[in-house]
Design a protein around this motif. Structure first.
Motif, PDB file in Angstrom:
ATOM      1  N   ILE A 251      47.974  27.959  33.957  1.00  0.00           N
ATOM      2  CA  ILE A 251      47.237  28.649  35.014  1.00  0.00           C
ATOM      3  C   ILE A 251      45.919  27.933  35.255  1.00  0.00           C
ATOM      4  CG2 ILE A 251      46.263  30.839  35.795  1.00  0.00           C
ATOM      5  CD1 ILE A 251      48.053  32.266  33.790  1.00  0.00           C
ATOM      6  N   SER A 252      45.642  27.597  36.499  1.00  0.00           N
ATOM      7  CA  SER A 252      44.362  27.015  36.882  1.00  0.00           C
ATOM      8  C   SER A 252      43.954  27.648  38.205  1.00  0.00           C
ATOM      9  CB  SER A 252      44.479  25.490  37.025  1.00  0.00           C
ATOM     10  OG  SER A 252      43.242  24.939  37.431  1.00  0.00           O
ATOM     11  N   THR A 253      42.945  28.531  38.169  1.00  0.00           N
ATOM     12  CA  THR A 253      42.588  29.323  39.338  1.00  0.00           C
ATOM     13  C   THR A 253      41.070  29.416  39.475  1.00  0.00           C
ATOM     14  OG1 THR A 253      42.546  31.409  38.110  1.00  0.00           O
ATOM     15  CG2 THR A 253      44.669  30.733  39.043  1.00  0.00           C
ATOM     16  N   GLY A 254      40.629  30.259  40.418  1.00  0.00           N
ATOM     17  CA  GLY A 254      39.207  30.461  40.638  1.00  0.00           C
ATOM     18  C   GLY A 254      38.637  31.678  39.946  1.00  0.00           C
ATOM     19  N   ASP A 255      39.452  32.360  39.125  1.00  0.00           N
ATOM     20  CA  ASP A 255      38.957  33.538  38.407  1.00  0.00           C
ATOM     21  C   ASP A 255      39.708  33.643  37.085  1.00  0.00           C
ATOM     22  OD1 ASP A 255      37.856  36.218  37.828  1.00  0.00           O
ATOM     23  OD2 ASP A 255      37.314  36.245  39.941  1.00  0.00           O
ATOM     24  N   ASP A 256      39.697  34.835  36.451  1.00  0.00           N
ATOM     25  CA  ASP A 256      40.300  34.987  35.136  1.00  0.00           C
ATOM     26  C   ASP A 256      41.764  34.535  35.134  1.00  0.00           C
ATOM     27  OD1 ASP A 256      37.888  36.132  34.466  1.00  0.00           O
ATOM     28  OD2 ASP A 256      38.646  38.194  34.516  1.00  0.00           O
ATOM     29  N   LEU A 257      42.155  33.853  34.068  1.00  0.00           N
ATOM     30  CA  LEU A 257      43.555  33.417  33.959  1.00  0.00           C
ATOM     31  C   LEU A 257      44.471  34.621  33.750  1.00  0.00           C
ATOM     32  CD1 LEU A 257      43.177  30.234  31.730  1.00  0.00           C
ATOM     33  CD2 LEU A 257      42.906  30.483  34.205  1.00  0.00           C
ATOM     34  N   VAL A 258      44.166  35.435  32.746  1.00  0.00           N
ATOM     35  CA  VAL A 258      44.881  36.691  32.512  1.00  0.00           C
ATOM     36  C   VAL A 258      43.839  37.772  32.291  1.00  0.00           C
ATOM     37  CG1 VAL A 258      46.459  37.962  31.023  1.00  0.00           C
ATOM     38  CG2 VAL A 258      46.891  35.547  31.483  1.00  0.00           C
ATOM     39  N   ALA A 259      43.935  38.879  33.023  1.00  0.00           N
ATOM     40  CA  ALA A 259      42.994  39.987  32.872  1.00  0.00           C
ATOM     41  C   ALA A 259      43.779  41.293  32.786  1.00  0.00           C
ATOM     42  CB  ALA A 259      42.010  40.045  34.046  1.00  0.00           C
ATOM     43  N   VAL A 260      43.673  41.985  31.655  1.00  0.00           N
ATOM     44  CA  VAL A 260      44.364  43.254  31.457  1.00  0.00           C
ATOM     45  C   VAL A 260      43.477  44.371  31.999  1.00  0.00           C
ATOM     46  CG1 VAL A 260      45.459  44.779  29.783  1.00  0.00           C
ATOM     47  CG2 VAL A 260      45.445  42.300  29.389  1.00  0.00           C
ATOM     48  N   LYS A 261      44.021  45.208  32.884  1.00  0.00           N
ATOM     49  CA  LYS A 261      43.243  46.231  33.572  1.00  0.00           C
ATOM     50  C   LYS A 261      43.931  47.588  33.469  1.00  0.00           C
ATOM     51  CE  LYS A 261      41.664  42.815  37.017  1.00  0.00           C
ATOM     52  NZ  LYS A 261      40.216  42.827  36.697  1.00  0.00           N
ATOM     53  N   SER A 262      43.185  48.676  33.853  1.00  0.00           N
ATOM     54  CA  SER A 262      43.808  50.012  33.841  1.00  0.00           C
ATOM     55  C   SER A 262      43.042  51.015  34.704  1.00  0.00           C
ATOM     56  CB  SER A 262      43.919  50.542  32.410  1.00  0.00           C
ATOM     57  OG  SER A 262      42.643  50.777  31.854  1.00  0.00           O
ATOM     58  N   GLY A 263      42.559  50.594  35.849  1.00  0.00           N
ATOM     59  CA  GLY A 263      41.934  51.544  36.769  1.00  0.00           C
ATOM     60  C   GLY A 263      40.418  51.483  36.765  1.00  0.00           C
ATOM     61  N   TRP A 264      39.840  52.059  37.817  1.00  0.00           N
ATOM     62  CA  TRP A 264      38.446  51.828  38.174  1.00  0.00           C
ATOM     63  C   TRP A 264      37.661  53.135  38.169  1.00  0.00           C
ATOM     64  CZ3 TRP A 264      36.976  49.360  43.553  1.00  0.00           C
ATOM     65  CH2 TRP A 264      35.762  48.654  43.437  1.00  0.00           C
ATOM     66  N   ASP A 265      36.773  53.278  37.206  1.00  0.00           N
ATOM     67  CA  ASP A 265      35.829  54.402  37.124  1.00  0.00           C
ATOM     68  C   ASP A 265      36.533  55.762  37.248  1.00  0.00           C
ATOM     69  OD1 ASP A 265      33.998  52.423  36.783  1.00  0.00           O
ATOM     70  OD2 ASP A 265      32.676  53.021  38.397  1.00  0.00           O
ATOM     71  N   GLU A 266      35.971  56.678  38.056  1.00  0.00           N
ATOM     72  CA  GLU A 266      36.499  58.046  38.079  1.00  0.00           C
ATOM     73  C   GLU A 266      37.954  58.115  38.524  1.00  0.00           C
ATOM     74  OE1 GLU A 266      34.187  57.686  42.070  1.00  0.00           O
ATOM     75  OE2 GLU A 266      34.105  56.847  40.045  1.00  0.00           O
ATOM     76  N   TYR A 267      38.395  57.148  39.325  1.00  0.00           N
ATOM     77  CA  TYR A 267      39.781  57.155  39.790  1.00  0.00           C
ATOM     78  C   TYR A 267      40.737  56.765  38.658  1.00  0.00           C
ATOM     79  CZ  TYR A 267      37.195  57.193  44.145  1.00  0.00           C
ATOM     80  OH  TYR A 267      36.318  57.508  45.141  1.00  0.00           O
ATOM     81  N   GLY A 268      40.346  55.781  37.876  1.00  0.00           N
ATOM     82  CA  GLY A 268      41.165  55.391  36.738  1.00  0.00           C
ATOM     83  C   GLY A 268      41.174  56.439  35.644  1.00  0.00           C
ATOM     84  N   ILE A 269      40.038  57.112  35.450  1.00  0.00           N
ATOM     85  CA  ILE A 269      39.970  58.184  34.460  1.00  0.00           C
ATOM     86  C   ILE A 269      40.917  59.317  34.867  1.00  0.00           C
ATOM     87  CG2 ILE A 269      38.478  59.953  33.459  1.00  0.00           C
ATOM     88  CD1 ILE A 269      36.153  57.938  33.754  1.00  0.00           C
ATOM     89  N   LYS A 270      40.907  59.673  36.137  1.00  0.00           N
ATOM     90  CA  LYS A 270      41.770  60.758  36.617  1.00  0.00           C
ATOM     91  C   LYS A 270      43.241  60.361  36.554  1.00  0.00           C
ATOM     92  CE  LYS A 270      42.625  63.742  40.623  1.00  0.00           C
ATOM     93  NZ  LYS A 270      42.196  64.073  42.016  1.00  0.00           N
ATOM     94  N   TYR A 271      43.561  59.132  36.935  1.00  0.00           N
ATOM     95  CA  TYR A 271      44.968  58.702  36.921  1.00  0.00           C
ATOM     96  C   TYR A 271      45.484  58.594  35.492  1.00  0.00           C
ATOM     97  CZ  TYR A 271      49.169  56.483  38.730  1.00  0.00           C
ATOM     98  OH  TYR A 271      50.473  56.220  39.066  1.00  0.00           O
TER      99      TYR A 271
END
Length: 449
Positions: A251-271
């Protein structure tokens, strides 16, 4: 030799060198593979895009041909599914949806290329765990290749290419003329039993491969390419997903190669859907941002991540665990080992002040928790700063254990010292010496590899 030929030759040499390093990993690393997570399915029913009028001349729009082929797969429902064969050629088309029980097979020399007419990209709803588009309020543009609610899908071939032609989107981002969030190159949503292998992903408008709310996903033997200057072109982002295995890829890109995520602030907390049981192994890459990342969107929690046998060259940050006030969520049981990095600004960064917020409605008392992190057997040269670990006063990072780490500066100057605050754990055989906050703990509270 023309400047264009010189650039193409340098790119080829860089990729060849990276693949040589990857082959070395394959020969020396443990024989663990992703194969048990999702078994490969061989389809007896096979069709070609040319059967439906597909033309690979790089000019003809093939939206109708792909639509009719996938409609046939979906409604005819052959036992064992159907393989859609893409022969050599350049097939221009708009964004499209896949269906269950299909294999998209790209022959050597086959290119599926996205249209550059942004008006052709439909809008879809934002993800519920994000509450809005990741870049702009409101909806988001549909990914070039989209799959929702699918089962048993394979994207593979002979290293054919999926090209997002992202330059027009990058320019809109730079000029701040985006009305909605840019499209990903490939997204699977609410899907399971997915295999992605032996394909080149190139010039994504936004994130490259985004499995979200998925389970049992295997991504292996892929190449992901985008210029270092391309904004937010993350390589692979498992998001609120479980049992994801990523291995043997470049992987050669302009941002993170691998990024593990799980939602954004109050929306991720609720989901409230975490990312769990994520394996990343035998990865080679470069980027101005992070190599292996967790976050910064971690509001649903991230548990049980294993990353091993990673080679990183010319990076912003080698290993980056990142979150923020308002995120909430628990990040725990993260193990990263056998990492080699060179020409890196920061070797290891673990911080709780990274990433923006979707709106002003986030809860400043929703503090993230980060604990049980093991980082061991890491080597680096030309590392400007070995490490930085900053927890929160009211939510310190705990049980952070570092062992057998040697991150050297350049021959001209020593690297900057570690910086730490609100962190506890242990360290042994770490050079340069870590900050005083990390002292060797007893074996019961902080086992060291």
């Amino acid at each position: 030799m023309s400047p264009r030929c010189v650039c193409q030759t340098l790119a080829y040499l860089t990729l060849s060198l990276a693949l040589a390093v990857l082959n070395c990993h394959l020969a020396t690393a443990e024989a663990a593979t992703c194969s048990g997570i999702v078994p490969m399915v061989y389809r007896n029913d096979k069709i070609s895009i040319t059967d439906f009028g597909g033309v690979g001349d790089g000019k003809t729009m093939n939206t109708k041909a792909f639509g009719e082929a996938i409609y046939r797969i979906k409604h005819l429902r052959r036992r064992g599914g159907t393989l859609l064969y893409i022969p050599p050629g350049v097939y221009l088309r708009q964004s499209f949806n896949l269906t269950s029980h299909m294999t998209l097979y790209l022959a050597s020399g086959a290119v599926i290329k996205a249209t550059q007419n942004t008006a052709d990209w439909p809008l879809i709803d934002p993800l519920p765990s994000y509450g809005r588009g990741r870049e702009r309020p409101g909806g988001r543009y549909m990914s070039f290749i989209q799959g929702e609610g699918l089962r048993d899908v394979i994207i593979t071939g002979e290293n054919g290419t999926i090209d997002g032609q992202g330059g027009v989107w990058w320019d809109m981002w730079r000029r701040r003329t985006l009305q909605f969030t840019r499209p990903n190159l490939l997204e699977f949503k609410d899907s399971r039993r997915i295999i992605i292998s032996n394909v080149i992903f190139k010039n994504s408008p936004f994130w490259n491969i985004h499995p979200v709310y998925c389970s049992k996903v295997v991504i292996r033997h892929v190449t992901i390419l985008a210029p270092p200057s391309s904004p937010n072109t993350d390589g692979i982002d498992p998001d609120s997903s479980s049992h994801v295995c990523i291995e043997d890829s470049y992987i050669s890109t302009g941002d993170d190669l691998v990024a593990v995520k799980s939602g954004w602030d109050e929306y991720g907390i609720k989901y409230n859907r975490p990312s769990t049981d994520i394996t990343i192994r035998r990865l080679v890459g470069s980027s101005p941002f992070a190599g292996i990342a967790v976050g910064s969107e971690t509001s649903g929690g991230v548990y049980n991540v294993l990353a091993e046998h990673i080679t990183l060259n010319t990076m912003g940050v080698g290993i980056h665990l990142k979150t923020n006030i308002g995120r909430g969520g628990i990040i725990k049981n993260i193990t990263i080992s056998n990492v080699y990095m060179a020409n890196v600004h920061k070797g290891i960064k673990i911080a709780a002040d990274v990433g923006d917020h979707p709106d002003e409605n986030y809860n400043p008392n929703a503090l993230p928790v980060l604990k049980h992190v093991r980082i061991h057997n890491v080597r680096g040269k030309k590392v400007q700063q070995a490490g930085l670990i900053h927890g929160l006063k009211n939510s310190p990072f705990t049980d952070i254990c570092l062992s057998d780490i040697n991150l050297r500066g350049s021959t001209r100057r020593r690297n900057a010292p570690w910086q730490c605050s609100y962190v506890s754990g242990g360290a042994i055989l770490v050079r340069p010496s870590p900050c005083a906050d990390l002292i060797r703990s007893g074996s019961g509270s902080c086992p060291i590899h």
